[in-house]
Design a protein around this motif. Structure first.
Motif, mmCIF file in Angstrom:
data_model
loop_
_atom_site.group_PDB
_atom_site.id
_atom_site.type_symbol
_atom_site.label_atom_id
_atom_site.label_comp_id
_atom_site.label_asym_id
_atom_site.label_seq_id
_atom_site.Cartn_x
_atom_site.Cartn_y
_atom_site.Cartn_z
ATOM 1 N N PRO A 1 0.759 -1.098 -0.067
ATOM 2 C CA PRO A 1 -0.102 0.089 0.231
ATOM 3 C C PRO A 1 0.919 1.322 0.031
ATOM 4 C CG PRO A 1 -0.858 -1.594 1.610
ATOM 5 C CD PRO A 1 0.352 -2.114 1.040
ATOM 6 N N GLY A 2 0.487 2.206 -0.957
ATOM 7 C CA GLY A 2 1.244 3.297 -0.928
ATOM 8 C C GLY A 2 2.408 3.472 -1.827
ATOM 9 N N LEU A 3 2.984 2.174 -2.281
ATOM 10 C CA LEU A 3 4.320 2.047 -2.863
ATOM 11 C C LEU A 3 4.301 0.934 -3.947
ATOM 12 C CD1 LEU A 3 7.067 3.282 -3.040
ATOM 13 C CD2 LEU A 3 7.830 1.693 -1.513
ATOM 14 N N ARG A 4 4.068 1.173 -5.195
ATOM 15 C CA ARG A 4 4.415 0.076 -6.079
ATOM 16 C C ARG A 4 5.570 0.494 -7.014
ATOM 17 N NH1 ARG A 4 -0.760 -0.668 -4.262
ATOM 18 N NH2 ARG A 4 -1.605 -2.701 -4.278
ATOM 19 N N LEU A 5 6.402 -0.473 -7.180
ATOM 20 C CA LEU A 5 7.442 -0.116 -8.039
ATOM 21 C C LEU A 5 7.803 -1.317 -8.591
ATOM 22 C CD1 LEU A 5 9.892 1.603 -5.352
ATOM 23 C CD2 LEU A 5 8.704 2.859 -6.920
ATOM 24 N N GLU B 1 5.714 2.171 -19.161
ATOM 25 C CA GLU B 1 6.304 1.392 -18.079
ATOM 26 C C GLU B 1 7.157 2.231 -17.110
ATOM 27 O OE1 GLU B 1 6.166 -1.784 -18.302
ATOM 28 O OE2 GLU B 1 4.645 -1.510 -19.971
ATOM 29 N N ARG B 2 6.938 3.426 -16.891
ATOM 30 C CA ARG B 2 7.764 4.334 -16.084
ATOM 31 C C ARG B 2 7.528 4.068 -14.593
ATOM 32 N NH1 ARG B 2 4.721 8.076 -13.444
ATOM 33 N NH2 ARG B 2 2.550 8.485 -14.422
ATOM 34 N N GLY B 3 8.372 4.572 -13.620
ATOM 35 C CA GLY B 3 8.078 4.343 -12.228
ATOM 36 C C GLY B 3 7.623 5.632 -11.870
ATOM 37 N N PRO B 4 7.315 5.879 -10.431
ATOM 38 C CA PRO B 4 6.623 6.888 -10.091
ATOM 39 C C PRO B 4 7.175 8.251 -10.293
ATOM 40 C CG PRO B 4 6.815 5.270 -8.317
ATOM 41 C CD PRO B 4 7.627 4.875 -9.440
ATOM 42 N N LEU B 5 6.783 9.299 -10.226
ATOM 43 C CA LEU B 5 7.258 10.669 -10.525
ATOM 44 C C LEU B 5 6.705 11.652 -9.324
ATOM 45 C CD1 LEU B 5 8.713 12.584 -12.244
ATOM 46 C CD2 LEU B 5 6.420 13.446 -13.312
ATOM 47 N N TRP B 6 7.690 11.960 -8.555
ATOM 48 C CA TRP B 6 7.489 12.645 -7.145
ATOM 49 C C TRP B 6 8.288 13.813 -7.303
ATOM 50 C CZ3 TRP B 6 8.724 8.464 -3.097
ATOM 51 C CH2 TRP B 6 7.743 7.266 -3.199
ATOM 52 N N PHE B 7 7.754 14.743 -6.574
ATOM 53 C CA PHE B 7 8.314 16.259 -6.510
ATOM 54 C C PHE B 7 8.989 16.303 -5.031
ATOM 55 C CE2 PHE B 7 8.140 20.899 -5.879
ATOM 56 C CZ PHE B 7 8.980 21.209 -6.977
ATOM 57 N N GLN B 8 10.313 16.900 -4.960
ATOM 58 C CA GLN B 8 10.755 17.186 -3.809
ATOM 59 C C GLN B 8 10.596 18.635 -3.389
ATOM 60 O OE1 GLN B 8 14.095 19.193 -3.665
ATOM 61 N NE2 GLN B 8 13.743 19.331 -1.467
ATOM 62 N N LEU B 9 10.424 18.837 -2.314
ATOM 63 C CA LEU B 9 9.789 20.404 -1.801
ATOM 64 C C LEU B 9 10.739 20.527 -0.607
ATOM 65 C CD1 LEU B 9 7.441 22.307 -2.067
ATOM 66 C CD2 LEU B 9 6.277 21.105 -0.468
ATOM 67 N N GLN C 1 2.284 27.626 -3.610
ATOM 68 C CA GLN C 1 2.297 27.904 -4.955
ATOM 69 C C GLN C 1 3.069 26.610 -5.795
ATOM 70 O OE1 GLN C 1 4.141 31.471 -6.331
ATOM 71 N NE2 GLN C 1 2.909 32.520 -4.428
ATOM 72 N N LEU C 2 4.157 26.148 -5.096
ATOM 73 C CA LEU C 2 4.769 25.001 -5.551
ATOM 74 C C LEU C 2 4.105 23.673 -5.541
ATOM 75 C CD1 LEU C 2 8.547 25.317 -4.016
ATOM 76 C CD2 LEU C 2 7.942 25.705 -6.560
ATOM 77 N N VAL C 3 3.507 23.412 -4.412
ATOM 78 C CA VAL C 3 2.442 22.497 -4.277
ATOM 79 C C VAL C 3 1.426 22.301 -5.414
ATOM 80 C CG1 VAL C 3 0.592 21.096 -2.934
ATOM 81 C CG2 VAL C 3 3.057 22.047 -1.724
ATOM 82 N N GLN C 4 0.895 23.424 -5.540
ATOM 83 C CA GLN C 4 -0.307 23.441 -6.557
ATOM 84 C C GLN C 4 0.138 23.235 -7.889
ATOM 85 O OE1 GLN C 4 -1.878 27.379 -5.612
ATOM 86 N NE2 GLN C 4 -3.243 26.155 -4.178
ATOM 87 N N ARG C 5 1.498 23.664 -8.216
ATOM 88 C CA ARG C 5 2.052 23.408 -9.590
ATOM 89 C C ARG C 5 2.333 21.928 -9.706
ATOM 90 N NH1 ARG C 5 7.244 27.210 -10.711
ATOM 91 N NH2 ARG C 5 7.221 25.949 -12.532
ATOM 92 N N ALA C 6 2.767 21.517 -8.785
ATOM 93 C CA ALA C 6 3.134 20.072 -8.736
ATOM 94 C C ALA C 6 2.168 19.245 -8.940
ATOM 95 C CB ALA C 6 3.992 19.468 -7.433
ATOM 96 N N GLU C 7 1.017 19.481 -8.270
ATOM 97 C CA GLU C 7 -0.278 18.608 -8.516
ATOM 98 C C GLU C 7 -0.832 18.970 -10.065
ATOM 99 O OE1 GLU C 7 -2.168 19.033 -3.953
ATOM 100 O OE2 GLU C 7 -2.781 20.333 -5.612
ATOM 101 N N ALA C 8 -0.772 20.363 -10.420
ATOM 102 C CA ALA C 8 -1.269 20.624 -11.829
ATOM 103 C C ALA C 8 -0.538 19.739 -12.988
ATOM 104 C CB ALA C 8 -1.513 22.185 -11.969
ATOM 105 N N ALA C 9 0.715 19.664 -12.671
ATOM 106 C CA ALA C 9 1.566 19.139 -13.706
ATOM 107 C C ALA C 9 1.521 17.751 -13.640
ATOM 108 C CB ALA C 9 3.121 19.517 -13.319
ATOM 109 N N GLY C 10 0.882 17.037 -12.634
ATOM 110 C CA GLY C 10 0.808 15.552 -12.707
ATOM 111 C C GLY C 10 1.746 14.751 -11.622
ATOM 112 N N PHE C 11 2.456 15.448 -11.046
ATOM 113 C CA PHE C 11 3.605 14.548 -9.988
ATOM 114 C C PHE C 11 2.369 13.811 -8.992
ATOM 115 C CE2 PHE C 11 6.335 17.680 -11.769
ATOM 116 C CZ PHE C 11 7.541 16.913 -11.747
ATOM 117 N N GLU C 12 3.050 12.810 -8.615
ATOM 118 C CA GLU C 12 2.189 11.823 -7.680
ATOM 119 C C GLU C 12 2.553 11.750 -6.388
ATOM 120 O OE1 GLU C 12 1.952 8.840 -11.979
ATOM 121 O OE2 GLU C 12 3.923 8.937 -10.552
#
Length: 383
Positions: free
Chosen positions: A74-78, A134-142, A153-164
């Motif tokens: 749960p919460g992590l599939r790689l 076939e990609r793995g997860p895409l996360w944003f470091q904050l 602002q950064l969080v909302q940009r990351a959400e809108a861009a599709g970061f997971e």
């Protein structure tokens, strides 16, 4: 700096070979930025030595048919337990920077954590790879900004861009004492900058004369006036729909506090030895953190991972997966996207070999039993 050729040198057979070639290509200032740590660099050295010092104790004649490298919880599939850690300013070593790294990660099914201080816009990275099946997860470091509205602002940009997911770095309210960078006179060139932070105030990263008026007598010239606290974690959880991970947790009590606040996972990290020197290696810190949060909560680890056997050992000590930092930058400097993809493949191949040779068909079968009992006792004590 010699430009990357886009070709893999014929003598590259391991991540150490990429490191050797990268150090030959980069100028002294960039080498100091990439390789250096805080103060005397003792934690940098300790990270790698700790994995090397854990002997493996394999089982034989075990059933290995139908094995795989997948991480499924749960919460992590790689597809495999290897992710790329956030590293700032990748255009320092290759003109394609984070774009090349993202393409390579997607091609190899490796998760990617994009740095806040990336040298290309986060939206370009997300657009490039989100469609890859076939990609793995895409996360944003904050990093927490000096003002919460800037963080949002950064969080909302990351959400809108599709970061997971969001990965909040919590162990660097100020920079470490980077002696190697100062000796080498490292400065960012004019064409490389943290493009996602334009107009935003980042605590601990600005000059002391930018501190709030009247705070110059405080710690670090007043730069800590806006350093994040646990209340910021609760606030961030309430203001994002994305899973939130904390990077830089090393103390069991902090791990339990994060868990109590509903954080989705944590990364055991000493920032690659770049913030506080003489911290223990992450291999020594990992078992106590895992014990503090129990067996089901997602835990990752970084710091000094150079071999597939290191990945196996990290899983044996309680991690669900690992992140690699400097090695993917070495490969990027040498051969661009192709180099990064090759480096990931090398590490994954070594991990599969280590799985088989210790009698484990899948990552789920890896346990402390693959480690020498004498050394494991020391590691569990945090020694």
């Amino acid at each position: 700096m010699s430009p990357a050729t886009g070709r893999i040198p014929p003598d590259v057979a391991s991540l150490a070979d990429y490191e050797r070639h990268a150090l030959q290509r980069l100028d002294a200032a960039r080498v100091a930025w990439l390789q250096g740590g805080a103060a005397d660099g003792l934690t940098v050295q300790a990270n790698q030595r700790a994995w090397q010092g854990l002997p493996l104790q394999p089982r034989v004649l075990r059933p290995l048919a139908h094995g795989h490298t997948r991480i499924e919880r749960p919460g992590l599939r790689l597809p495999h337990p290897i992710m790329l850690a956030p590293v700032a300013y990748l255009r320092l070593v290759h003109p394609d920077g984070e774009l090349a790294t993202a393409m390579a990660a997607a091609a190899q099914g490796a998760g990617l954590v994009l740095s806040t201080q990336a040298s290309v816009p986060m939206e370009r990275v997300a657009e490039l790879v989100l469609g890859e099946a076939e990609r793995g997860p895409l996360w944003f470091q904050l990093y927490a900004m000096a003002q919460r509205e800037h963080t949002l602002q950064l969080v909302q940009r990351a959400e809108a861009a599709g970061f997971e997911a969001l990965v909040l770095t919590v162990d660097a309210p100020v920079q470490g004492a980077r002696d190697a960078e100062r000796r080498a006179g490292f400065r960012l060139p004019a064409d490389v900058r943290a493009v996602n932070l334009q107009g935003l105030a980042l605590p601990g990263m600005a000059a002391a004369d930018a501190a709030a008026p009247g705070l110059a007598a405080g710690l670090c010239g007043g730069l800590l006036a806006h350093a994040p606290t646990w209340s910021d974690i609760a606030w961030l959880k309430a203001h994002t729909r994305l899973p939130l991970w904390l990077k830089g947790i090393t103390h069991p009590l902090d791990a339990q506090q994060a868990q109590a606040l509903g954080v989705d996972g944590l990364i055991v990290s000493n920032h690659g030895g770049r913030v506080l020197d003489t911290m223990p290696a992450t291999a020594a810190l990992l078992p106590a953190v895992r014990q503090a949060v129990g067996p089901e909560w997602p835990v990752l680890v970084d710091g000094g991972i150079r071999r597939g056997t290191d990945v196996l050992k990290a899983l044996a000590l309680g991690a669900d997966a690992v992140l690699v930092g400097r090695p993917h930058v070495h490969a990027l400097a040498v051969a661009g996207a192709l180099g990064v993809a090759h480096a990931i493949r090398l590490l994954r191949d070594e991990f599969e070999i280590a799985l088989a040779l210790t009698g484990c068909a899948t990552p789920a079968e890896v346990s402390s039993a693959v480690l020498s009992s004498a050394v494991l006792t020391s590691a569990e004590r945090g020694g």
